[in-house]
Write a protein that holds these residues in place. Structure first.
Motif, PDB file in Angstrom:
ATOM      1  N   LEU A  60      69.588  32.357  27.783  1.00 16.90           N
ATOM      2  CA  LEU A  60      68.409  31.508  27.652  1.00 16.90           C
ATOM      3  C   LEU A  60      68.655  30.400  26.642  1.00 16.90           C
ATOM      4  N   ASP A  61      68.102  29.247  26.917  1.00 13.79           N
ATOM      5  CA  ASP A  61      68.146  28.122  25.985  1.00 13.79           C
ATOM      6  C   ASP A  61      66.821  28.131  25.215  1.00 13.79           C
ATOM      7  N   LEU A  62      66.880  28.429  23.936  1.00 18.25           N
ATOM      8  CA  LEU A  62      65.677  28.585  23.128  1.00 18.25           C
ATOM      9  C   LEU A  62      65.332  27.342  22.320  1.00 18.25           C
ATOM     10  N   ARG A  63      65.988  26.221  22.568  1.00 15.64           N
ATOM     11  CA  ARG A  63      65.794  25.057  21.712  1.00 15.64           C
ATOM     12  C   ARG A  63      64.412  24.440  21.872  1.00 15.64           C
ATOM     13  N   ALA A  98      78.834  17.653  23.640  1.00 10.43           N
ATOM     14  CA  ALA A  98      79.310  16.877  22.491  1.00 10.43           C
ATOM     15  C   ALA A  98      78.163  16.381  21.633  1.00 10.43           C
ATOM     16  N   GLY A  99      77.019  16.081  22.258  1.00  6.05           N
ATOM     17  CA  GLY A  99      75.897  15.518  21.515  1.00  6.05           C
ATOM     18  C   GLY A  99      74.814  16.507  21.166  1.00  6.05           C
ATOM     19  N   ASN A 100      75.013  17.805  21.477  1.00  4.06           N
ATOM     20  CA  ASN A 100      74.018  18.836  21.186  1.00  4.06           C
ATOM     21  C   ASN A 100      72.662  18.469  21.769  1.00  4.06           C
ATOM     22  N   GLY A 101      72.652  18.133  23.038  1.00  7.05           N
ATOM     23  CA  GLY A 101      71.397  17.750  23.663  1.00  7.05           C
ATOM     24  C   GLY A 101      71.532  17.685  25.171  1.00  7.05           C
ATOM     25  N   GLN A 102      70.677  16.886  25.779  1.00 13.29           N
ATOM     26  CA  GLN A 102      70.640  16.745  27.227  1.00 13.29           C
ATOM     27  C   GLN A 102      70.556  15.273  27.608  1.00 13.29           C
ATOM     28  N   ILE A 103      71.163  14.949  28.743  1.00 11.57           N
ATOM     29  CA  ILE A 103      71.061  13.616  29.334  1.00 11.57           C
ATOM     30  C   ILE A 103      70.103  13.708  30.519  1.00 11.57           C
ATOM     31  N   ARG A 155      67.210  17.226  16.875  1.00 11.42           N
ATOM     32  CA  ARG A 155      67.409  16.900  15.466  1.00 11.42           C
ATOM     33  C   ARG A 155      66.279  15.976  15.027  1.00 11.42           C
ATOM     34  N   GLY A 156      66.302  15.595  13.749  1.00  9.03           N
ATOM     35  CA  GLY A 156      65.294  14.679  13.218  1.00  9.03           C
ATOM     36  C   GLY A 156      64.103  15.416  12.635  1.00  9.03           C
ATOM     37  N   LEU A 203      60.094  12.828  18.832  1.00  9.89           N
ATOM     38  CA  LEU A 203      59.097  13.401  19.727  1.00  9.89           C
ATOM     39  C   LEU A 203      58.525  14.682  19.131  1.00  9.89           C
ATOM     40  N   ARG A 204      57.215  14.808  19.207  1.00 10.65           N
ATOM     41  CA  ARG A 204      56.567  16.053  18.828  1.00 10.65           C
ATOM     42  C   ARG A 204      56.276  16.824  20.111  1.00 10.65           C
TER      43      ARG A 204
END
Length: 231
Positions: free
Chosen positions: A21-24, A103-108, A130-131, A147-148
């Motif tokens: 599972l992706d919990l991010r 590589a960017g720890n995220g999604q495109i 992040r942020g 983004l919140r």
């Protein structure tokens, strides 16, 4: 018996990262709010993608509303990759692809909107975990926003907190008067594998500049039986 148990463990198929599972996204929402989301929405935003893998959603744009100022804003933003719909399209096919960026720890995120003539409009953005709010989205030329993540009316909502431009060596935070207003994106379930996507930009003084509504369906994936497990 111990030897047999060890042999069974050693012969078991290894668990691939894509089967976890992706919990991010879940980590950005209070537990009680997350529990209020429909299971289909929780499953969609808990789906782990391996590096370079994509999830694809196909559907249609129901309607796109643009005021004159909203249309002008969309045309100006062509200079940074056209991150907003540029035409008042309705009842047109659309495809969304979400690709894991290791590589960017995220999604495109890539969105394709068919138009009455010519090539479809392609919109690209990158989400990074992040942020100050835990999530940022960037488009072209270093332009991005914090983004919140919220739950409203059983929908998962992404709402802009502040806009910025990443320049070499530092980040410029844009004052509110220099931004197009508050951007809100919502995802709510319309079926076990179907969802509604609504994009809206509302300016504090000028009101709503843009609203787009679209409907999509998940592509069937054998791993969904795993990711559908209760969080």
């Amino acid at each position: 018996m111990r030897a047999a148990g060890k042999a069974a463990i050693s012969n078991a198929a290894p668990v691939r990262p894509a089967e976890l599972l992706d919990l991010r996204f879940r980590a950005l929402v209070p537990e009680a709010d997350w529990a209020r989301l429909p299971p289909a929405v929780r499953r969609r935003f808990s789906k782990r993608l391996g590096e370079g893998e994509s999830a694809v959603y196909a559907g249609r744009v129901v309607e796109t509303q643009l005021t004159r100022l909203g249309w002008l804003l969309a045309q100006i933003l062509r200079l940074v990759g056209a991150p907003l719909p540029t035409a008042r399209i309705a009842n047109m096919p659309s495809v969304v692809a979400v690709t894991q960026d290791g590589a960017g720890n995220g999604q495109i995120w890539t969105r394709l909107y068919a138009r009455g003539s010519g090539f479809p409009q392609a919109i690209h953005s990158a989400k990074r975990f992040r942020g100050p709010t835990g999530l940022e989205e960037r488009v072209g030329a270093g332009l991005g926003m914090s983004l919140r993540v919220l739950v409203e009316n059983r929908a998962l909502v992404f709402r802009s907190e502040r806009y910025f431009i990443d320049l070499p060596g530092f980040r410029l935070i844009l004052p509110r008067w220099l931004t197009p207003g508050t951007l809100t994106v919502s995802h709510d379930a319309t079926g076990a594998r179907a969802f509604r996507f609504v994009l809206e930009i509302r300016h504090a003084w000028l009101g709503r500049l843009l609203r787009q509504e679209a409907e999509f369906s998940d592509q069937v994936d054998a791993r969904d039986e795993v990711t559908a497990a209760p969080p």
